[in-house]
Design a protein around this motif. Structure first.
Motif, PDB file in Angstrom:
ATOM      1  N   LEU A 136       0.831  -1.201   0.000  1.00 55.51           N
ATOM      2  CA  LEU A 136       0.000   0.000   0.000  1.00 55.51           C
ATOM      3  C   LEU A 136       0.872   1.261   0.000  1.00 55.51           C
ATOM      4  N   SER A 137       1.939   1.233   0.809  1.00 56.99           N
ATOM      5  CA  SER A 137       2.816   2.412   0.871  1.00 56.99           C
ATOM      6  C   SER A 137       3.506   2.624  -0.474  1.00 56.99           C
ATOM      7  N   LEU A 138       3.882   1.532  -1.135  1.00 56.73           N
ATOM      8  CA  LEU A 138       4.514   1.687  -2.457  1.00 56.73           C
ATOM      9  C   LEU A 138       3.502   2.192  -3.482  1.00 56.73           C
ATOM     10  N   LEU A 139       2.239   1.725  -3.343  1.00 57.11           N
ATOM     11  CA  LEU A 139       1.202   2.163  -4.275  1.00 57.11           C
ATOM     12  C   LEU A 139       0.980   3.670  -4.152  1.00 57.11           C
ATOM     13  N   LEU A 140       1.017   4.190  -2.928  1.00 54.15           N
ATOM     14  CA  LEU A 140       0.863   5.629  -2.733  1.00 54.15           C
ATOM     15  C   LEU A 140       2.143   6.377  -3.056  1.00 54.15           C
ATOM     16  N   GLY A 141       3.293   5.712  -2.833  1.00 49.23           N
ATOM     17  CA  GLY A 141       4.567   6.420  -2.893  1.00 49.23           C
ATOM     18  C   GLY A 141       5.201   6.466  -4.264  1.00 49.23           C
ATOM     19  N   THR A 142       5.076   5.384  -5.044  1.00 49.88           N
ATOM     20  CA  THR A 142       5.771   5.390  -6.342  1.00 49.88           C
ATOM     21  C   THR A 142       5.271   6.490  -7.292  1.00 49.88           C
ATOM     22  N   PRO A 143       3.968   6.865  -7.260  1.00 58.69           N
ATOM     23  CA  PRO A 143       3.600   8.020  -8.107  1.00 58.69           C
ATOM     24  C   PRO A 143       4.333   9.287  -7.692  1.00 58.69           C
ATOM     25  N   ILE A 144       4.585   9.459  -6.372  1.00 61.79           N
ATOM     26  CA  ILE A 144       5.348  10.635  -5.916  1.00 61.79           C
ATOM     27  C   ILE A 144       6.723  10.619  -6.562  1.00 61.79           C
ATOM     28  N   LEU A 145       7.336   9.426  -6.606  1.00 61.92           N
ATOM     29  CA  LEU A 145       8.678   9.326  -7.191  1.00 61.92           C
ATOM     30  C   LEU A 145       8.651   9.745  -8.657  1.00 61.92           C
ATOM     31  N   SER A 146       7.631   9.299  -9.397  1.00 68.66           N
ATOM     32  CA  SER A 146       7.537   9.678 -10.816  1.00 68.66           C
ATOM     33  C   SER A 146       7.319  11.178 -10.960  1.00 68.66           C
ATOM     34  N   LEU A 147       6.464  11.743 -10.079  1.00 62.41           N
ATOM     35  CA  LEU A 147       6.112  13.170 -10.213  1.00 62.41           C
ATOM     36  C   LEU A 147       7.307  14.061  -9.907  1.00 62.41           C
ATOM     37  N   ILE A 148       7.986  13.791  -8.764  1.00 65.57           N
ATOM     38  CA  ILE A 148       9.159  14.620  -8.429  1.00 65.57           C
ATOM     39  C   ILE A 148      10.259  14.376  -9.453  1.00 65.57           C
ATOM     40  N   GLY A 149      10.406  13.109  -9.850  1.00 64.88           N
ATOM     41  CA  GLY A 149      11.447  12.782 -10.814  1.00 64.88           C
ATOM     42  C   GLY A 149      11.261  13.503 -12.131  1.00 64.88           C
ATOM     43  N   ALA A 150       9.990  13.728 -12.531  1.00 64.72           N
ATOM     44  CA  ALA A 150       9.746  14.419 -13.800  1.00 64.72           C
ATOM     45  C   ALA A 150      10.329  15.822 -13.770  1.00 64.72           C
ATOM     46  N   VAL A 151      10.245  16.497 -12.608  1.00 67.18           N
ATOM     47  CA  VAL A 151      10.834  17.844 -12.494  1.00 67.18           C
ATOM     48  C   VAL A 151      12.335  17.764 -12.756  1.00 67.18           C
ATOM     49  N   GLY A 152      12.985  16.782 -12.130  1.00 70.15           N
ATOM     50  CA  GLY A 152      14.424  16.626 -12.330  1.00 70.15           C
ATOM     51  C   GLY A 152      14.754  16.280 -13.772  1.00 70.15           C
ATOM     52  N   LEU A 169      20.188  15.512  -8.051  1.00 72.23           N
ATOM     53  CA  LEU A 169      19.123  16.483  -7.801  1.00 72.23           C
ATOM     54  C   LEU A 169      17.931  15.850  -7.104  1.00 72.23           C
ATOM     55  N   ILE A 170      17.584  14.636  -7.539  1.00 73.33           N
ATOM     56  CA  ILE A 170      16.288  14.083  -7.170  1.00 73.33           C
ATOM     57  C   ILE A 170      16.325  13.278  -5.874  1.00 73.33           C
ATOM     58  N   LEU A 171      17.411  12.524  -5.668  1.00 70.33           N
ATOM     59  CA  LEU A 171      17.421  11.620  -4.510  1.00 70.33           C
ATOM     60  C   LEU A 171      17.200  12.345  -3.179  1.00 70.33           C
ATOM     61  N   PRO A 172      17.832  13.533  -2.940  1.00 66.48           N
ATOM     62  CA  PRO A 172      17.521  14.202  -1.669  1.00 66.48           C
ATOM     63  C   PRO A 172      16.038  14.560  -1.531  1.00 66.48           C
ATOM     64  N   LEU A 173      15.387  14.866  -2.668  1.00 68.41           N
ATOM     65  CA  LEU A 173      13.974  15.240  -2.590  1.00 68.41           C
ATOM     66  C   LEU A 173      13.073  14.026  -2.352  1.00 68.41           C
ATOM     67  N   TYR A 174      13.621  12.824  -2.564  1.00 71.28           N
ATOM     68  CA  TYR A 174      12.830  11.608  -2.335  1.00 71.28           C
ATOM     69  C   TYR A 174      12.772  11.231  -0.857  1.00 71.28           C
ATOM     70  N   ILE A 175      13.571  11.903  -0.024  1.00 78.65           N
ATOM     71  CA  ILE A 175      13.710  11.458   1.364  1.00 78.65           C
ATOM     72  C   ILE A 175      12.381  11.388   2.126  1.00 78.65           C
ATOM     73  N   PRO A 176      11.513  12.441   2.039  1.00 76.53           N
ATOM     74  CA  PRO A 176      10.257  12.322   2.783  1.00 76.53           C
ATOM     75  C   PRO A 176       9.437  11.096   2.370  1.00 76.53           C
ATOM     76  N   ALA A 177       9.341  10.837   1.062  1.00 76.51           N
ATOM     77  CA  ALA A 177       8.573   9.675   0.609  1.00 76.51           C
ATOM     78  C   ALA A 177       9.190   8.392   1.155  1.00 76.51           C
ATOM     79  N   LEU A 178      10.515   8.315   1.132  1.00 80.89           N
ATOM     80  CA  LEU A 178      11.206   7.128   1.642  1.00 80.89           C
ATOM     81  C   LEU A 178      10.909   6.934   3.121  1.00 80.89           C
ATOM     82  N   ILE A 179      10.978   8.034   3.889  1.00 83.16           N
ATOM     83  CA  ILE A 179      10.800   7.933   5.343  1.00 83.16           C
ATOM     84  C   ILE A 179       9.375   7.482   5.672  1.00 83.16           C
TER      85      ILE A 179
END
Lengths: 225, 247
Positions: A136-152, A169-179
């Motif tokens: 469930l967390s991956l289902l909610l989280g992986t779209p965030i990764l695609s969305l932030i990643g698109a900016v990068g 550029l992108i990996l530091p911004l992924y930290i909240p989603a990872l946590i």
């Protein structure tokens, strides 16, 4: 309403069709995820208690890396053959077209990761309840990764060494989603309840859905100037 | 009416800002030296020895102002970035990229002094404290900004891409900070707390304030020197550079 979303649907369909004709790219990213996650026990040791503990983090980091892999190809081919410029010039909403491309990217690179995650979780000896929360967390989280990643991906479009730069550029911004994503399982195991983490993940997803496609188009217009 | 508008944007032109920056540099450099000398004197000679931490605590006179500045400079960068994107002023982008190396330096200095302080006080060079971790991530954000600008050849595109990244970063910094804080409290009990500092002596606070002002002046000095270099690099072919700045 359906008329308003037509560019979005068209972009999704086009990118899915392209992905279906280059199946190896999709499968490579998925296997990359599987292999990275499977390497961790080999590096750490087969202790089941330890593996159960690191499983959420391992799968999440695997998902981050697998997303990065596909991101470099999100805009680059369209940029090279001029499609992206045509999209920017077209009377249809550029933001909706880009949102469609991001959606297609998630369907191609994020969704398979979500679907195969429970299988890998079993390898790490996760109990069924944790498997469900993790998925469930991956289902909610992986779209965030695609969305932030698109900016990068838009910022580094056509730039020297864009692949490495993109990760920087992108990996530091992924930290909240990872946590919040990996933390949901641990919070549940600690008896704290996973709902809070998933709610925050959902909030992040909503915020990214609203802002990321727009920021991506601004960045793309800078790149196309 | 229109004169006030013109005055606002007068120094937004690199040609008119270049000499102004040149005139300001010596003043801010002098202020840096005076404030740093005063701050170090108060910090190293006047401030009393801490009852619990001994003499080792004196590193906070560098550490705390450096941490403040590293966060503050990122906000200033975001401010210039927003200004540059909305008014399309060239100088704003130059200011953003002139500030970034100093910000990265302070973020690194804060991490370095923090770890020097942490070894005798906590017994470890590094702990996964929320503040330390988010400071490290801030350092990564600075590096990402500098790397992105360095990778783009066209300066106008580098400015705009950097501005977007700085704005995305500044939105994310608080989110990252709070998520890391929550992550930390979940993983382990509060083994180490920097927030519950013992009430500070007045001289200690004075020392920290003087050093913060010194770092502030240093930042302005370095940003102005750097922005002058950037202006010269970018405007090398223009008439005013040939006439005025090359003597």
């Amino acid at each position: 309403m359906s008329g308003f979303l037509t560019p979005f649907r068209q972009a999704v369909r086009r990118d899915l069709l392209l992905a279906a004709r280059h199946k190896t790219e999709v499968i490579t990213a998925l296997f990359f995820f599987v292999i990275v996650v499977n390497l961790l026990p080999l590096g750490i040791g087969p202790d089941a208690d330890l593996l159960r503990k690191i499983a959420p983090g391992a799968l999440w980091i695997g998902a981050l890396l697998a997303t990065l892999l596909g991101l470099q190809r999100l805009f680059a081919p369209d940029h090279q053959d001029g499609t992206l410029e045509q999209m920017a010039l077209s009377p249809q909403s550029f933001t909706l077209l880009i949102a469609g491309k991001i959606m297609a990217h998630w369907l191609v690179s994020g969704l398979p990761v979500v679907l195969i995650a429970p299988l890998l979780g079993v390898q790490f000896d996760l109990p069924a309840r944790s498997l469900g929360i993790l998925t469930l967390s991956l289902l909610l989280g992986t779209p965030i990764l695609s969305l932030i990643g698109a900016v990068g991906a838009a910022l580094t479009l056509g730039v020297r060494g864009s692949g490495v730069l993109l990760s920087l550029l992108i990996l530091p911004l992924y930290i909240p989603a990872l946590i919040f994503g990996a933390g949901a399982v641990e919070a549940d195991l600690a008896g704290l309840g996973f709902e809070g983490h998933l709610s925050l993940l959902g909030a992040l997803l909503l915020a990214c859905t609203v802002f990321a496609p727009w920021v991506t188009t601004v960045a793309l217009r800078v790149a196309l100037e | 009416m229109s004169t006030s508008l013109i005055n606002w944007f007068k120094f937004a032109s690199p040609a008119s800002f270049y000499p102004l920056a040149g005139r300001m540099v010596p003043w801010f450099a002098a202020a840096t030296l005076l404030l740093a000398a005063a701050g170090l004197w108060v910090g190293l000679a006047v401030a009393p020895t801490d009852a619990q931490q001994g003499e080792g605590y004196r590193i906070i006179f560098v550490h705390v102002p450096a941490s403040w500045m590293s966060m503050f400079i990122y906000c200033v960068m975001a401010f210039w970035a927003a200004l540059g994107l909305s008014f399309n002023t060239r100088l704003s982008g130059m200011m953003t990229s002139a500030l970034a190396p100093t910000g990265a330096l302070f973020a690194f200095l804060s991490l370095w002094t923090g770890s020097l302080w942490g070894k005798p006080m906590w017994g470890a060079w590094w702990v996964w404290d929320a503040r330390l971790t988010s400071q490290l991530i801030l350092f990564f954000l600075y590096l990402g900004f500098i790397a992105l600008q360095a990778a783009i050849d066209d300066p106008r595109r580098a400015d705009k891409a950097g501005a977007i990244l700085a704005l995305v970063g500044v939105v994310n910094v608080p989110i990252i900070y709070f998520s890391v804080q929550w992550w930390n409290t979940l993983h382990q009990g509060a083994s180490v707390s920097m927030t519950k500092a013992p009430s500070m002596a007045h001289t200690m606070l004075l020392g920290i304030r003087l050093m913060a002002l010194a770092f502030w002046a240093y930042t302005i000095t370095m940003a102005l020197i750097r922005v002058r270099c950037i202006i010269l690099e970018r405007e090398l072919t223009s008439e005013w550079v040939k006439k005025n700045a090359m003597e």
